[in-house]
Design an enzyme around this catalytic site. Structure first.
Site, short mmCIF file in Angstrom:
data_model
loop_
_atom_site.label_atom_id
_atom_site.label_comp_id
_atom_site.label_asym_id
_atom_site.label_seq_id
_atom_site.Cartn_x
_atom_site.Cartn_y
_atom_site.Cartn_z
N TYR A 254 0.82 -1.21 0.00
CA TYR A 254 0.00 0.00 0.00
C TYR A 254 0.86 1.26 0.00
O TYR A 254 0.44 2.30 -0.50
CB TYR A 254 -0.90 0.04 1.24
CG TYR A 254 -2.26 -0.59 1.04
CD1 TYR A 254 -2.37 -1.91 0.62
CD2 TYR A 254 -3.42 0.13 1.30
CE1 TYR A 254 -3.61 -2.49 0.46
CE2 TYR A 254 -4.66 -0.45 1.14
CZ TYR A 254 -4.76 -1.76 0.72
OH TYR A 254 -6.00 -2.32 0.56
N LYS B 176 2.84 -15.52 2.06
CA LYS B 176 3.03 -16.22 0.79
C LYS B 176 4.52 -16.56 0.69
O LYS B 176 5.22 -16.19 -0.26
CB LYS B 176 2.56 -15.31 -0.37
CG LYS B 176 2.47 -16.00 -1.71
CD LYS B 176 1.36 -17.03 -1.82
CE LYS B 176 1.46 -17.76 -3.15
NZ LYS B 176 0.55 -18.92 -3.24
N ASP C 238 -3.36 -18.24 -0.04
CA ASP C 238 -4.37 -18.91 -0.87
C ASP C 238 -5.09 -19.99 -0.06
O ASP C 238 -6.32 -20.10 -0.08
CB ASP C 238 -3.76 -19.48 -2.16
CG ASP C 238 -2.49 -20.28 -1.93
OD1 ASP C 238 -1.95 -20.27 -0.80
OD2 ASP C 238 -2.04 -20.95 -2.89
N ASP D 9 -6.53 -6.88 3.84
CA ASP D 9 -7.64 -6.19 3.19
C ASP D 9 -8.59 -7.21 2.59
O ASP D 9 -9.81 -7.14 2.77
CB ASP D 9 -7.08 -5.27 2.09
CG ASP D 9 -8.18 -4.53 1.35
OD1 ASP D 9 -9.07 -3.98 2.03
OD2 ASP D 9 -8.15 -4.51 0.10
N ASP E 239 -12.48 -8.85 4.24
CA ASP E 239 -13.78 -8.78 3.57
C ASP E 239 -14.43 -10.16 3.52
O ASP E 239 -15.63 -10.30 3.70
CB ASP E 239 -13.64 -8.23 2.13
CG ASP E 239 -13.88 -6.72 2.07
OD1 ASP E 239 -13.69 -6.05 3.10
OD2 ASP E 239 -14.25 -6.22 0.99
C1 IPM Z 1 -10.45 -1.02 3.87
C2 IPM Z 1 -10.71 -0.35 2.54
C3 IPM Z 1 -9.53 0.58 2.27
C4 IPM Z 1 -8.27 -0.27 2.15
C5 IPM Z 1 -9.73 1.49 1.04
C6 IPM Z 1 -10.98 2.31 1.15
C7 IPM Z 1 -8.54 2.37 0.81
O1 IPM Z 1 -10.89 -1.30 1.55
O2 IPM Z 1 -10.34 -0.30 4.89
O3 IPM Z 1 -10.39 -2.25 3.90
O4 IPM Z 1 -8.01 -0.84 1.08
O5 IPM Z 1 -7.58 -0.38 3.15
MG MG Z 2 -10.96 -3.31 2.27
#
Ligand code: IPM
Ligand code: MG
Length: 361
Positions: A141, A192, A224, A248, A252
């Site tokens: 990042y 990884k 993975d 990240d 999710d």
């Molecule tokens: C998160 C989001 C952020 C990230 C974006 C909005 C920059 O996806 O907080 O997970 O990728 O960290």
């Molecule tokens: Mg995110």
């Protein structure tokens, strides 16, 4: 002592969900002796609209002087065509970096009342309670060099850099081991290492830190495989520690296992546990201003703020108990109603306040 909280509502549904959380905070101040001072500031698209910057200087200063930051959400279609540096996401990334908020805690908890909302079979997720500890201020990042360059043949090439120094790995590992100690003392580090040198070093450093935590059981998975295991048998995990990009993605996935991303809070902490607290979900511009967004993730983020940055674990627990109580009462915002009757953002906030009061009386 009066703690200072910076309040960054941001864009989309941000102002509505923050308003609901502030209702809860107000109740704690009025009835439970909490003393805080609030300072509101603009971030993201709201920052751009006011000051031409997604992280205005004034906002950064307010955040630097605060003990904790309560954050709503950022982003919206209106800002998607701005140059990258002015986009709302940059405001968030800069704030994380400027405040050294390297440790991102993302719990994925399945409330038993909402078990049917998961896309997995109830028996696979019933009682799910895992914590992803994501490194937040390093890795690909922020790595340099980065950009889009022109090759000699005229073709363009995009490039980013994945780097981790030992101290960055060490501090996130310690943060994760400390959290594992407060839970069931199992930590899985995700990397990884079969392909990336960065991961090889990551694994080595995590192992080394692990020697100081011989009461915590440490395991390693390739990313993975970890993503597969998360949807195959998520309850095998307790605490997962991983790098910025892997975290990240995996967070999710973990959020969706609970079926209700509208329920999940998060914390981003620096080395002294000063932190920023925000719902895991985004700004949902499509439903902004309609009083239908679920404020519970933000309200639960406030609970994390009280626990981790203000050392008010008892008040945090009151909020969490009250959220359980409103779910028990059958109250649902539309995202978790599964087609049944639903209530609005404000009503949900008020219901949590009422449950906190009822519990105390
Ligand atoms: C998160 C989001 C952020 C990230 C974006 C909005 C920059 O996806 O907080 O997970 O990728 O960290
Ligand atoms: Mg995110």
């Amino acid at each position: 002592m009066t703690a200072k909280i910076a309040v960054l509502a941001g864009d989309g549904i941000g102002p509505e969900i923050i308003a609901a959380a502030l209702g809860v905070l107000d109740c704690l101040q009025r009835d439970f002796g909490l003393s805080v001072e609030l300072e509101h500031a603009d971030i993201g698209g709201a920052g751009y609209d006011q000051y031409g910057q997604p992280l205005p200087e004034e906002t950064l200063q307010i955040c630097q002087q605060a003990d904790a930051i309560l954050f709503g959400a950022i982003g919206g279609p209106k800002y998607d065509t701005l140059e990258r540096d002015l986009r709302p996401e940059k405001g968030l990334l800069r704030l994380r970096s400027a405040l050294s908020l390297f440790s991102n805690l993302r719990p994925a908890i399945l409330y038993p009342q909402l078990a049917a909302a998961s896309s997995l079979k109830p028996e696979l997720v019933a009682g799910l309670d895992l914590m992803i500890v994501r490194e937040l201020t390093g890795g690909i990042y922020f790595g340099e060099p980065r950009g889009i360059r022109q090759l000699e043949n005229g073709e363009r090439q995009g490039f980013n850099t994945l780097v981790y120094a030992e101290h960055e790995i060490e501090r996130i590992a310690r943060s994760a081991f400390d959290i594992a100690r407060l839970r069931s003392r199992r930590l899985c580090s995700v990397d990884k290492a079969n392909v990336l040198e960065v991961s090889e070093l990551w694994r080595e450093v995590v192992e080394r830190v692990g020697k100081d935590y011989d009461d915590v059981e440490l395991s390693h998975l390739y990313v993975d495989n970890a993503s597969m295991q998360l949807v195959r048998a998520p309850k095998q995990f307790d605490v997962i520690v991983t790098s910025n990009l892997f975290g990240d993605i995996l967070s999710d996935t973990a959020a969706m296992l609970t079926g209700s991303i509208g329920m999940l809070p998060s914390a981003s902490l620096d080395i002294d546990a000063r932190g920023m607290y925000e719902p895991v979900h985004g700004s949902a511009p499509d439903i902004a201003g309609q009083n239908i967004a679920n404020p519970l993730a933000t309200i639960l983020s406030l609970a994390m703020l009280l626990r981790y940055s203000l050392q008010q674990g008892e008040l945090a627990q009151r909020i969490e108990t009250a959220v359980g109580a409103v779910l028990d009462q059958g109250l649902r915002t539309v995202d978790i109603a599964a087609g049944a009757e639903s209530i609005g953002t404000r009503q949900m906030g008020d219901a949590v306040v009422a449950a906190i009061r009822a519990d105390a009386s």
